[in-house]
Write a protein that holds these residues in place. Sequence first.
Motif, mmCIF file in Angstrom:
data_model
loop_
_atom_site.group_PDB
_atom_site.id
_atom_site.type_symbol
_atom_site.label_atom_id
_atom_site.label_comp_id
_atom_site.label_asym_id
_atom_site.label_seq_id
_atom_site.Cartn_x
_atom_site.Cartn_y
_atom_site.Cartn_z
ATOM 1 N N LEU A 51 30.688 35.619 61.114
ATOM 2 C CA LEU A 51 30.001 34.758 60.552
ATOM 3 C C LEU A 51 30.150 35.219 58.666
ATOM 4 O O LEU A 51 30.634 33.588 58.235
ATOM 5 N N LEU A 52 30.813 36.044 58.911
ATOM 6 C CA LEU A 52 31.326 36.584 57.335
ATOM 7 C C LEU A 52 32.676 36.662 57.493
ATOM 8 O O LEU A 52 32.968 36.192 55.993
ATOM 9 N N THR A 53 33.643 36.847 57.726
ATOM 10 C CA THR A 53 34.777 37.355 57.758
ATOM 11 C C THR A 53 35.716 35.751 57.784
ATOM 12 O O THR A 53 36.669 35.369 57.725
ATOM 13 N N GLY A 54 34.885 34.678 57.993
ATOM 14 C CA GLY A 54 35.569 33.785 58.173
ATOM 15 C C GLY A 54 36.051 32.983 57.151
ATOM 16 O O GLY A 54 36.575 31.736 56.764
ATOM 17 N N PHE A 55 34.862 33.357 56.263
ATOM 18 C CA PHE A 55 34.853 32.484 54.847
ATOM 19 C C PHE A 55 35.600 33.388 53.414
ATOM 20 O O PHE A 55 35.859 33.163 52.606
ATOM 21 N N LEU A 56 35.946 34.247 54.056
ATOM 22 C CA LEU A 56 37.117 35.496 53.521
ATOM 23 C C LEU A 56 37.670 34.700 52.791
ATOM 24 O O LEU A 56 38.278 35.170 52.090
ATOM 25 N N ALA A 57 38.831 33.966 53.779
ATOM 26 C CA ALA A 57 39.889 32.954 52.608
ATOM 27 C C ALA A 57 39.661 32.339 51.572
ATOM 28 O O ALA A 57 40.281 32.726 50.492
ATOM 29 N N ALA A 58 38.259 31.634 51.054
ATOM 30 C CA ALA A 58 37.685 31.575 49.782
ATOM 31 C C ALA A 58 37.967 32.181 48.977
ATOM 32 O O ALA A 58 37.795 32.421 47.896
ATOM 33 N N VAL A 59 37.819 33.587 49.733
ATOM 34 C CA VAL A 59 36.571 35.080 48.641
ATOM 35 C C VAL A 59 37.912 35.491 48.343
ATOM 36 O O VAL A 59 38.694 35.684 47.206
ATOM 37 N N LEU A 60 39.108 36.209 48.935
ATOM 38 C CA LEU A 60 39.926 36.394 49.044
ATOM 39 C C LEU A 60 41.295 35.928 48.073
ATOM 40 O O LEU A 60 41.770 36.100 46.994
ATOM 41 N N GLY A 61 41.280 34.990 47.968
ATOM 42 C CA GLY A 61 41.870 33.700 47.143
ATOM 43 C C GLY A 61 42.047 33.905 46.271
ATOM 44 O O GLY A 61 42.323 33.625 44.612
ATOM 45 N N GLY A 62 40.478 33.840 44.930
ATOM 46 C CA GLY A 62 39.469 33.708 44.512
ATOM 47 C C GLY A 62 39.733 34.904 43.161
ATOM 48 O O GLY A 62 40.132 35.061 42.500
ATOM 49 N N LEU A 63 39.410 35.845 44.522
ATOM 50 C CA LEU A 63 40.143 37.560 43.807
ATOM 51 C C LEU A 63 41.447 37.663 44.166
ATOM 52 O O LEU A 63 42.068 38.188 42.820
ATOM 53 N N GLY A 64 42.869 36.882 44.944
ATOM 54 C CA GLY A 64 43.532 36.917 44.394
ATOM 55 C C GLY A 64 44.577 36.420 43.261
ATOM 56 O O GLY A 64 45.423 37.213 42.011
ATOM 57 N N VAL A 65 43.758 35.578 42.375
ATOM 58 C CA VAL A 65 44.570 34.843 41.797
ATOM 59 C C VAL A 65 43.954 35.261 40.244
ATOM 60 O O VAL A 65 44.997 35.470 38.943
ATOM 61 N N GLU A 66 42.991 36.405 40.050
ATOM 62 C CA GLU A 66 42.834 37.298 39.232
ATOM 63 C C GLU A 66 44.112 37.638 38.667
ATOM 64 O O GLU A 66 44.171 38.041 37.487
ATOM 65 N N HIS A 67 44.210 38.803 39.406
ATOM 66 C CA HIS A 67 46.020 39.341 39.488
ATOM 67 C C HIS A 67 46.922 38.574 38.670
ATOM 68 O O HIS A 67 47.428 38.648 38.629
ATOM 69 N N GLY A 68 46.792 37.419 38.915
ATOM 70 C CA GLY A 68 48.182 36.466 38.579
ATOM 71 C C GLY A 68 47.408 36.392 37.536
ATOM 72 O O GLY A 68 48.529 35.810 36.359
ATOM 73 N N ILE A 69 46.413 35.695 37.123
ATOM 74 C CA ILE A 69 46.032 35.317 35.854
ATOM 75 C C ILE A 69 46.167 36.696 34.641
ATOM 76 O O ILE A 69 46.882 36.231 33.791
ATOM 77 N N HIS A 70 46.200 37.768 35.195
ATOM 78 C CA HIS A 70 46.331 38.951 33.851
ATOM 79 C C HIS A 70 47.770 38.881 33.952
ATOM 80 O O HIS A 70 48.440 39.552 32.718
ATOM 81 N N LEU A 71 48.411 38.858 35.269
ATOM 82 C CA LEU A 71 49.974 39.303 35.560
ATOM 83 C C LEU A 71 51.132 38.067 34.455
ATOM 84 O O LEU A 71 51.426 38.679 33.741
ATOM 85 N N LEU A 72 50.363 36.971 34.788
ATOM 86 C CA LEU A 72 51.764 36.138 33.764
ATOM 87 C C LEU A 72 50.766 35.515 32.616
ATOM 88 O O LEU A 72 51.615 35.801 31.595
ATOM 89 N N GLY A 73 49.199 35.996 32.608
ATOM 90 C CA GLY A 73 49.271 36.045 30.875
ATOM 91 C C GLY A 73 50.195 37.022 30.046
ATOM 92 O O GLY A 73 49.811 36.954 28.607
ATOM 93 N N ARG A 74 49.586 38.099 30.139
ATOM 94 C CA ARG A 74 50.486 39.424 30.019
ATOM 95 C C ARG A 74 52.487 38.533 29.942
ATOM 96 O O ARG A 74 52.725 39.326 27.931
ATOM 97 N N TYR A 75 52.460 38.660 30.369
ATOM 98 C CA TYR A 75 54.509 37.978 30.809
ATOM 99 C C TYR A 75 53.830 37.836 29.715
ATOM 100 O O TYR A 75 55.559 37.230 29.148
ATOM 101 N N THR A 76 53.219 36.418 29.845
ATOM 102 C CA THR A 76 53.853 34.970 28.543
ATOM 103 C C THR A 76 53.861 35.139 27.125
ATOM 104 O O THR A 76 54.140 35.714 26.205
ATOM 105 N N THR A 77 52.595 36.453 27.014
ATOM 106 C CA THR A 77 52.400 37.277 26.111
ATOM 107 C C THR A 77 53.717 37.608 25.195
ATOM 108 O O THR A 77 53.981 37.436 24.033
ATOM 109 N N LEU A 78 54.298 38.457 26.394
ATOM 110 C CA LEU A 78 55.314 39.269 26.223
ATOM 111 C C LEU A 78 56.654 38.321 25.584
ATOM 112 O O LEU A 78 57.518 38.985 24.656
ATOM 113 N N ARG A 79 56.524 37.108 26.364
ATOM 114 C CA ARG A 79 57.831 36.832 25.861
ATOM 115 C C ARG A 79 58.128 35.861 24.753
ATOM 116 O O ARG A 79 59.095 36.110 24.465
#
Length: 817
Positions: free
Chosen positions: A312-340
């Motif tokens: 019942l709990l691990t079943g919805f982890l895909a939605a949660v891990l998706g949101g948490l994973g995107v957070e890393h992408g926002i920081h990494l791609l945002g920093r890349y864009t600034t440096l460019r």
Amino acid sequence: MSDKRVAERIEAVMGALAARNHRKPWQALVVAVVLVVLGGFFARTLALNADMVGLLPKSFPSVQDLEKMRKRFGGQGYVVVVGMGAEPAVLKQFVDDMVPKAAQLPEIQFVNYQRPRPFFEEHALYYVDVPDLKVIQERIDARIAWEKEQANPLFVRLDDAPPPPIDFTDIEQKYAGSASQRMANGEDLYFIDPEERLVVLMLKPKGSSADLNYAKKVVGQVEDFLAQQDFSKYGPTFKTAVTGTFKKKMDQQKMITADLGRASGIAMVLLVLYLAFHFRSALGVVFTMAPVLAGLSWTYGFVGLAYGKVNLLTGFLAAVLGGLGVEHGIHLLGRYTTLRSEGQDSLQATREAFSHTGFSAFIAALVAALTFLSLSISEFAAFHEFGIIAAVGMLVSIASYLLILPALLGLASRWGWTPRTHVGSAGPLALLARWLPRSYRAVAIVVGLGLVVLISQAWRVSFSYDASKLEDVRVPSVSLDRSVNRILGYSQTPVVVLTDSRDMEHEVVRQLEKRKAERGKESTIDFVGALVDLVPKQQQEKKTVLQAIRQRLEKLDPERMPKDVRSNLERALKMTRAEPFQRENLPEAVRRQFEGLGGADAGGVVLVYSAINLADGARTRTFAKEVRGMNLPDGTQVSAAGEALIVADILDMVAQDGPRILGAAILSVLAAMWLTLGRLRTALICMLPTLLSVAGLMALLDLKFNYLNIVVLPVLIGTTVDAGVHLMQRLSEPDSDFISVYAETGRAIVGGLLTSAIGFLALVIAQHPGLNSIGNVANLGFGVNVVIVLLGFPSLLLLVERWRRKHSTTAAPAENT
């Protein structure tokens, strides 16, 4: 080697790996695709198991007892067919027509459709103890003497005392709580509610409702049977419905599966929409989502290998891990864009972004993983598996970004793509960045006072043990099942004590009834049923007394009796004519309830019916204590078995593990941040937003925790610390400027918190109240954290910085003098 040196080495390794994947993108993408295929292969058979029993270790006595019960006694509960929408006579005709046919279904043991009132009324006096029978005999003797006196013309009565009664309902009342009385009680012989126009048939399956495939099989068999019947003769408004334990579990499984699928789909759509808004670029969405989706496939491949199912709990982890994973992408791609935008080429910007921002993302993922891992110390499988899977998912997400994002950026740069430049001096966060240094003292005071008020109300937060609030009463089978229990007058699902002999059966009944009597009104036991009591002892002795009573009753002239007394006399005569009986003489529907799958030779059982609503977790824990641990004369110990006891163990475990998990989460976060950031003070400052958000969460809106949403606490600790890490890391860089860092990093932080919340936000619209409560509590925590991270934490940093500057300038003149 210093802590700072360790951090520098990690930064260098991450930067070098990112640069290599940027230079050789096809190699990196081939590796990623192979891993995605493997992950999909191992995850292909994953299915949701919403059964509560699977959430406890098999070593638990309650689990072992339940397994023994299922093998010998079968599953608990019924497939219940409800006829509705017709007059009582028509409903009874429906029952009489259906019972012989339903009893022939392959997976049905027997059908219970009537109260065994005629049999138990006829033999009622055999359930009365011999001394009480003799009291009845004395009353009849007194009445006979009175009648003789009345018939004597020479006798003159000096008072107006009423005649001695021959009614003995007061003695019968002493035995009203017995199984024979309770099972026979009811206004009608049928299980019927004339006002609601409902009638009930209870079909007992051979298997267990815990086996969801079997539950689908037997419910489908019953539903197909009903679909083949011609109900037109029962009237145009007549219809049928199916409920009971088996049907409810099927519907719950179906609802949760739909909720999780809907939540995951909505979360992904919301993530894509937000990323499109955040980056204003379709490629930005692809660069961020591709590593997330790949990481999810790797993670669930691991789940398929390690567990083979989700709960019942691990079943919805895909939605949660998706949101948490995107957070890393926002920081990494945002920093890349600034440096460019600052003039660096794609390779340099990738190396720099993954060296510093990537290191911050690694710290945040490591801290979140350790926090999630603290859940794994619990024996509660829902927590244990959630912790391990989430920890693996957090680390896999960083690996996925390190492998895939540089490769995609490398290909895009070769094909002439230039990232959209984000102007850091514009936008609401830039305005806030310029305003905060001027007003940080007032902001710190306001936020601090608000937190003090919230924390002062923390005592109001409590744990809810009411499992009924985690059921969706809008599901027809759930609401209808409650009506069935009301019609029956007792629970459909008693707990079971397995017995090996009649003496053992009798001893278990004796101990349970003793416990019930000792607790009085506080007892959670309604009544105890066993064949040893349904076939009473001393029947021959009682028969002798009953014959004597009948002989005396026959001496009374019914015609001389008032009407009410005459009816009691006729009833008494009928009961005294009853003959002794054995188990095989009991009504089949009654006898079969106490027999296992192997029939009478498989051993006996004692059924214990609760006097409480088993959805009330607090009282269920009391009930569990009352029906456990019965010491027998031979030195063995027996306990009741049933899903109610599983729920009680789960609640006990959550109450016991909750403080330990929270403490372990805080300590693991602090240790990881201290090791990676190099200073205890820095680690504490980064943790402040998280700790304060948790404290505010517990005070806000007086929400109650339950055994599902309590998992959100370590989740918040592990995920929201990311904001403090990124802000501290950027401000610690040489020549960093608060305004520019806050404007750039603050935007990424807000985006990260929003995408983290999106995974939980999708659960807010879930139909299942348990999943809904997880979404509510999590998003409340993220909401509090946005305020703290954007206002409270930066104000604290500015206060510390101004205090440090002030003391460093006052110390310098003192040294010069």
